[in-house]
Design a protein around this motif. Structure first.
Motif, PDB file in Angstrom:
ATOM      1  N   ILE A 456       4.532   8.050   2.912  1.00  0.00           N
ATOM      2  CA  ILE A 456       3.767   7.144   2.035  1.00  0.00           C
ATOM      3  C   ILE A 456       4.166   6.022   2.013  1.00  0.00           C
ATOM      4  N   ASN A 457       5.517   5.598   2.644  1.00  0.00           N
ATOM      5  CA  ASN A 457       5.828   4.105   2.424  1.00  0.00           C
ATOM      6  C   ASN A 457       5.334   4.065   3.799  1.00  0.00           C
ATOM      7  N   LYS A 458       5.213   5.291   5.265  1.00  0.00           N
ATOM      8  CA  LYS A 458       4.383   4.565   6.057  1.00  0.00           C
ATOM      9  C   LYS A 458       2.823   3.852   5.756  1.00  0.00           C
ATOM     10  N   ARG A 459       2.447   4.744   4.647  1.00  0.00           N
ATOM     11  CA  ARG A 459       0.165   4.579   4.313  1.00  0.00           C
ATOM     12  C   ARG A 459       0.173   3.035   3.387  1.00  0.00           C
ATOM     13  N   LEU A 460       1.189   2.828   2.830  1.00  0.00           N
ATOM     14  CA  LEU A 460       1.923   1.537   2.165  1.00  0.00           C
ATOM     15  C   LEU A 460       1.609   0.258   3.265  1.00  0.00           C
TER      16      LEU A 460
END
Length: 460
Positions: A456-460
């Motif tokens: 999820i943080n990579k997507r952010l």
């Protein structure tokens, strides 16, 4: 006629004292009547005279479209993409007016209480799992665990699972009425019960698309958005406008079968409709020392055997189908493409051709050696999480500031342990892993969501 204010009495049946009024929440949706709090109608919905003279409003109808994948070939030489096809599934949803919703829920709760007593007395209390109000504290994790635990403790077993086609749409009214009387222990429905039953089966409705067009024509798109956002629009239209509107847009179910999916009474009626079916399947299962479980229209039988041969499998399957055929006139029709037969032999799940396979039940999948959350559920979770992350990233780009992340983390990460007092998908997975780890197999559930934070943080 002066209406009575006396509390509702249900003869010798489970009384309204067992009703959990805290569950009667006010819903903030737009309908043909204004929102109402349960305190303002509590006495009325318990008064048989008031209910029997109440004018039910039409439900609002819309469709939800789903895509699901159906196996069309058992040829293992074909690629997975060629073995499955995408099939569109449409779910018809109807939601009632505010007062009507409370009436349906109240009578549904009364019927559920009576059904609990009936189910216990007839030995099917543990067979029907969905929509029960005496299974609190349990969910599909517990129900799936029980099925897998029974299976994994056998040396050999035949597993038969199947679904009914458009279950709610095919519930036959005459059978349902008779079964309601049986569960309530009465020879004839009282006026209030008959009024509720009649409006549930001969339900009227309008299409949401027609309502939306009417609202846009009346207020304009921009003003309508403002009214909806501020919640200043109390109801769809006035009584006078409704009388004109329904002349052109009102529909009625004139068929002798079908109940609306979405009302507060439909769920328990689906169980009541199957009381005799459940008893007959359960009686057959008992002769086989088998486990029978039904979650709404999703049925499964685990049948212990000494030799899981193809011939024996066919015999067991045909015996079950013969019972089902007896109830076809009551609307029970199975989905052939979703009927699955599995063999469990010495710790391995096989299909009918003795090839390695998996058993999928209530969102969990096992091959005999390990258990996981269904891949489709993970796919949905990440799709929704990524959409939320993309929205945060876009806001950050436009405003040149950090995008909002609090809601994203609460809904889609381990930080949402207390989200809406029940957690989120990640906390659900943690609970599932803790439960399934007790089985005689390896739980891979924790591993499946291990990297959710990084993704999820990579997507952010």
């Amino acid at each position: 006629m002066k209406q009575s204010n006396r509390p509702r009495q249900l003869h010798s049946l489970p009384s309204s004292s067992k009703i959990d009024w805290s569950k009667y929440e006010t819903k903030y949706y737009l309908h043909f009547d204004e929102r109402v709090h349960i305190e303002h109608v509590k006495d009325k919905i318990q008064d048989p005279d008031w209910v029997s003279s109440h004018a039910f409003l039409p439900s609002i109808h819309f469709k939800i479209n789903f895509n699901r994948y159906v196996t069309i070939s058992k040829d293992k030489t074909l690629p997975v993409s060629e073995q499955k096809i995408k099939k569109k599934k449409i779910r018809e949803i109807y939601y009632a007016a505010h007062k009507d919703r409370f009436i349906y829920k109240y009578y549904g709760d009364l019927l559920n209480n009576a059904y609990n007593y009936y189910a216990i007395a007839k030995g099917i209390d543990n067979s029907a799992l969905a929509y029960r109000n005496n299974k609190r504290g349990k969910n599909n994790i517990d129900f799936a665990y029980e099925v897998f635990d029974f299976l994994l403790n056998q040396k050999q077993a035949v597993v038969i699972s199947f679904d009914f086609t458009k279950f709610f749409d095919h519930i036959e009214h005459r059978t349902l009425k008779q079964n309601i009387k049986t569960v309530l222990g009465v020879e004839k429905l009282t006026k209030d019960w008959y009024k509720v039953f009649k409006n549930l089966t001969e339900f009227t409705y309008v299409k949401k698309t027609d309502v939306d067009v009417n609202l846009k024509q009346k207020y304009g798109v921009k003003k309508l958005k403002e009214l909806l956002k501020s919640k200043k629009l109390k109801k769809i239209m006035t009584s006078e406008e409704f009388r004109i509107f329904k002349q052109s847009y009102l529909f009625k179910n004139k068929k002798p079968y079908g109940i609306p999916q979405g009302s507060g009474m439909s769920a328990v009626c689906s169980n009541v409709h199957l009381i005799h079916f459940d008893q007959e399947i359960k009686a057959w299962a008992d002769t086989q020392k088998a486990l029978y479980r039904r979650y709404c229209d999703d049925l499964i039988l685990i049948i212990p055997v000494t030799n899981a041969s193809s011939k024996l499998v066919e015999v067991k399957k045909n015996e079950i189908l013969q019972i089902i055929q007896k109830y076809q006139s009551q609307g029970l029709k199975i989905q052939e493409e979703k009927t699955e037969v599995r063999l469990y032999i010495n710790g391995t799940i096989l299909d009918e051709s003795q090839q390695n396979s998996k058993l999928d039940y209530l969102g969990f999948v096992t091959n005999g050696q390990s258990i996981q959350i269904r891949e489709k559920s993970l796919f949905k979770y990440y799709c929704r999480a990524y959409r939320k992350a993309d929205s945060s990233r876009r806001i950050a780009f436009v405003t040149n500031r950090k995008g909002p992340k609090t809601e994203l983390y609460k809904i889609y990460t381990h930080l949402g342990f207390d989200y809406k007092d029940r957690g989120n998908f990640i906390t659900y997975a943690y609970r599932a892993h803790a439960k399934m780890a007790r089985l005689k197999t390896k739980s891979l559930i924790r591993k499946q969501i291990k990297r959710h934070w990084a993704k999820i943080n990579k997507r952010l």
